[in-house]
Design a protein around this motif. Structure first.
Motif, PDB file in Angstrom:
ATOM      1  N   MET A   1      12.699   0.076   6.795  1.00 33.92           N
ATOM      2  CA  MET A   1      12.547   1.175   5.849  1.00 33.92           C
ATOM      3  C   MET A   1      13.067   0.789   4.467  1.00 33.92           C
ATOM      4  N   ASP A   2      14.131  -0.020   4.417  1.00 29.64           N
ATOM      5  CA  ASP A   2      14.649  -0.431   3.104  1.00 29.64           C
ATOM      6  C   ASP A   2      13.584  -1.154   2.293  1.00 29.64           C
ATOM      7  N   ALA A   3      12.790  -1.959   2.952  1.00 30.97           N
ATOM      8  CA  ALA A   3      11.717  -2.672   2.250  1.00 30.97           C
ATOM      9  C   ALA A   3      10.683  -1.683   1.713  1.00 30.97           C
ATOM     10  N   PHE A   4      10.399  -0.637   2.472  1.00 29.35           N
ATOM     11  CA  PHE A   4       9.451   0.381   2.012  1.00 29.35           C
ATOM     12  C   PHE A   4      10.005   1.150   0.816  1.00 29.35           C
ATOM     13  N   VAL A   5      11.296   1.473   0.877  1.00 29.60           N
ATOM     14  CA  VAL A   5      11.927   2.145  -0.260  1.00 29.60           C
ATOM     15  C   VAL A   5      11.760   1.280  -1.500  1.00 29.60           C
ATOM     16  N   ASP A   6      12.030   0.000  -1.361  1.00 27.98           N
ATOM     17  CA  ASP A   6      11.944  -0.914  -2.494  1.00 27.98           C
ATOM     18  C   ASP A   6      10.523  -0.980  -3.067  1.00 27.98           C
ATOM     19  N   VAL A   7       9.527  -1.011  -2.198  1.00 21.13           N
ATOM     20  CA  VAL A   7       8.139  -1.095  -2.663  1.00 21.13           C
ATOM     21  C   VAL A   7       7.762   0.176  -3.433  1.00 21.13           C
ATOM     22  N   PHE A   8       8.018   1.343  -2.862  1.00 19.87           N
ATOM     23  CA  PHE A   8       7.669   2.591  -3.543  1.00 19.87           C
ATOM     24  C   PHE A   8       8.476   2.758  -4.828  1.00 19.87           C
ATOM     25  N   TRP A   9       9.737   2.369  -4.793  1.00 20.49           N
ATOM     26  CA  TRP A   9      10.604   2.514  -5.951  1.00 20.49           C
ATOM     27  C   TRP A   9      10.133   1.618  -7.094  1.00 20.49           C
ATOM     28  N   THR A  10       9.709   0.428  -6.765  1.00 24.75           N
ATOM     29  CA  THR A  10       9.277  -0.521  -7.780  1.00 24.75           C
ATOM     30  C   THR A  10       7.858  -0.222  -8.279  1.00 24.75           C
ATOM     31  N   LYS A  11       6.953   0.074  -7.364  1.00 24.86           N
ATOM     32  CA  LYS A  11       5.546   0.226  -7.735  1.00 24.86           C
ATOM     33  C   LYS A  11       5.108   1.672  -7.931  1.00 24.86           C
ATOM     34  N   GLY A  12       5.902   2.624  -7.448  1.00 25.83           N
ATOM     35  CA  GLY A  12       5.483   4.021  -7.485  1.00 25.83           C
ATOM     36  C   GLY A  12       4.511   4.307  -6.359  1.00 25.83           C
ATOM     37  N   TYR A  13       4.295   5.587  -6.117  1.00 20.22           N
ATOM     38  CA  TYR A  13       3.390   5.957  -5.026  1.00 20.22           C
ATOM     39  C   TYR A  13       1.980   5.437  -5.289  1.00 20.22           C
ATOM     40  N   GLY A  14       1.462   5.732  -6.478  1.00 19.54           N
ATOM     41  CA  GLY A  14       0.087   5.355  -6.792  1.00 19.54           C
ATOM     42  C   GLY A  14      -0.144   3.860  -6.829  1.00 19.54           C
ATOM     43  N   GLY A  15       0.865   3.098  -7.204  1.00 21.50           N
ATOM     44  CA  GLY A  15       0.730   1.655  -7.295  1.00 21.50           C
ATOM     45  C   GLY A  15       0.973   0.927  -5.986  1.00 21.50           C
ATOM     46  N   THR A  16       1.383   1.674  -4.963  1.00 20.42           N
ATOM     47  CA  THR A  16       1.685   1.065  -3.673  1.00 20.42           C
ATOM     48  C   THR A  16       0.480   1.208  -2.751  1.00 20.42           C
ATOM     49  N   SER A  17       0.075   0.096  -2.182  1.00 15.85           N
ATOM     50  CA  SER A  17      -1.039   0.098  -1.220  1.00 15.85           C
ATOM     51  C   SER A  17      -0.479  -0.104   0.182  1.00 15.85           C
ATOM     52  N   VAL A  18      -1.294   0.190   1.158  1.00 16.89           N
ATOM     53  CA  VAL A  18      -0.915  -0.093   2.542  1.00 16.89           C
ATOM     54  C   VAL A  18      -0.691  -1.586   2.710  1.00 16.89           C
ATOM     55  N   ASP A  19      -1.468  -2.408   2.009  1.00 13.99           N
ATOM     56  CA  ASP A  19      -1.265  -3.860   2.065  1.00 13.99           C
ATOM     57  C   ASP A  19       0.132  -4.231   1.582  1.00 13.99           C
ATOM     58  N   ASP A  20       0.602  -3.563   0.514  1.00 14.89           N
ATOM     59  CA  ASP A  20       1.963  -3.820   0.022  1.00 14.89           C
ATOM     60  C   ASP A  20       2.995  -3.478   1.095  1.00 14.89           C
ATOM     61  N   LEU A  21       2.795  -2.351   1.746  1.00 17.79           N
ATOM     62  CA  LEU A  21       3.748  -1.905   2.767  1.00 17.79           C
ATOM     63  C   LEU A  21       3.737  -2.806   3.987  1.00 17.79           C
ATOM     64  N   GLN A  22       2.548  -3.178   4.446  1.00 18.95           N
ATOM     65  CA  GLN A  22       2.486  -4.049   5.614  1.00 18.95           C
ATOM     66  C   GLN A  22       3.042  -5.424   5.284  1.00 18.95           C
ATOM     67  N   SER A  23       2.850  -5.882   4.066  1.00 22.83           N
ATOM     68  CA  SER A  23       3.419  -7.155   3.650  1.00 22.83           C
ATOM     69  C   SER A  23       4.946  -7.082   3.624  1.00 22.83           C
ATOM     70  N   ALA A  24       5.467  -5.963   3.108  1.00 23.25           N
ATOM     71  CA  ALA A  24       6.928  -5.782   3.060  1.00 23.25           C
ATOM     72  C   ALA A  24       7.528  -5.740   4.464  1.00 23.25           C
ATOM     73  N   ALA A  25       6.770  -5.175   5.401  1.00 26.56           N
ATOM     74  CA  ALA A  25       7.246  -5.090   6.783  1.00 26.56           C
ATOM     75  C   ALA A  25       6.975  -6.376   7.569  1.00 26.56           C
ATOM     76  N   GLY A  26       6.116  -7.224   7.000  1.00 30.29           N
ATOM     77  CA  GLY A  26       5.787  -8.469   7.688  1.00 30.29           C
ATOM     78  C   GLY A  26       4.920  -8.255   8.921  1.00 30.29           C
ATOM     79  N   ILE A  27       4.057  -7.247   8.869  1.00 29.06           N
ATOM     80  CA  ILE A  27       3.188  -6.959  10.004  1.00 29.06           C
ATOM     81  C   ILE A  27       1.746  -6.817   9.533  1.00 29.06           C
ATOM     82  N   LYS A  28       0.831  -6.829  10.470  1.00 30.11           N
ATOM     83  CA  LYS A  28      -0.589  -6.674  10.164  1.00 30.11           C
ATOM     84  C   LYS A  28      -0.929  -5.189  10.046  1.00 30.11           C
ATOM     85  N   ARG A  29      -2.064  -4.927   9.383  1.00 30.29           N
ATOM     86  CA  ARG A  29      -2.480  -3.554   9.085  1.00 30.29           C
ATOM     87  C   ARG A  29      -2.520  -2.668  10.336  1.00 30.29           C
ATOM     88  N   GLY A  30      -3.121  -3.131  11.398  1.00 27.41           N
ATOM     89  CA  GLY A  30      -3.196  -2.326  12.625  1.00 27.41           C
ATOM     90  C   GLY A  30      -1.822  -1.990  13.173  1.00 27.41           C
TER      91      GLY A  30
END
Length: 181
Positions: A1-30
């Motif tokens: 979750m800390d990685a997700f906080v960092d992504v949204f905090w840095t990029k904002g909601y609109g600038g954050t994609s699911v790809d950004d989140l999955q990359s931050a979590a180190g997992i695949k989209r599914g």
């Protein structure tokens, strides 16, 4: 979750994609969808985590002060320091205010937190016997306006000393404003 906080905090909601989140979590989209649900679900969880980990500790500045205005002034100074320590990021909650999301409940998560922030400020100011509830609400609205301005300064990369100076000016102004009828 800390990685997700960092992504949204840095990029904002609109600038954050699911790809950004999955990359931050180190997992695949599914795996992302199976583990976390939608982007909006993650955003709502991130907002809850941020509130508990950042906003609540900041709001603790309201209570130990002798007077209500001292408490809110202390909170403003705290926010000024926080913003100066987070250039180009500011505050996740304030940056997310007014953000549209694809699901109503994610937008409501921000709206509810902003209303909660305003309510806490109003409640603390209203503990001053000289401030009516309407006056406390007006001062809380002023403080929210200042917070949004400090956040904009941080997001635009203003230097820390100018952000802290603006917060101090607002804190001092609060004393004068609280004395007006």
């Amino acid at each position: 979750m800390d990685a997700f906080v960092d992504v949204f905090w840095t990029k904002g909601y609109g600038g954050t994609s699911v790809d950004d989140l999955q990359s931050a979590a180190g997992i695949k989209r599914g795996s992302f969808y199976a583990s976390f649900g939608s982007k909006d679900d993650v955003f709502q969880t991130v907002m809850d985590r941020y509130w508990k980990g950042v906003t609540e500790p900041g709001l603790s500045n309201l209570e130990p002060a002798v007077t209500a205005v001292d408490g809110v002034a202390s909170f403003l100074r705290h926010v000024g320091r926080f913003m100066s320590e987070n250039p180009f990021r500011g505050c996740l909650l304030l940056s997310s205010a007014g953000t549209s999301t694809s699901r109503v409940d994610a937008s409501e998560a921000v709206s509810e937190r902003m209303a909660q922030l305003e309510s806490r400020l109003t409640q603390r100011l209203h503990t001053d016997p000289d401030l009516s509830l309407d006056r406390a609400r007006n001062l809380a609205a002023y403080v929210l306006t200042v917070l949004l301005g400090l956040n904009a300064m941080a997001r635009m990369g203003h230097d820390g000393s100018s952000i802290q100076s603006a917060a101090e000016c607002a804190a001092q102004s609060l004393y004068a404003l609280s004395q007006q009828p």
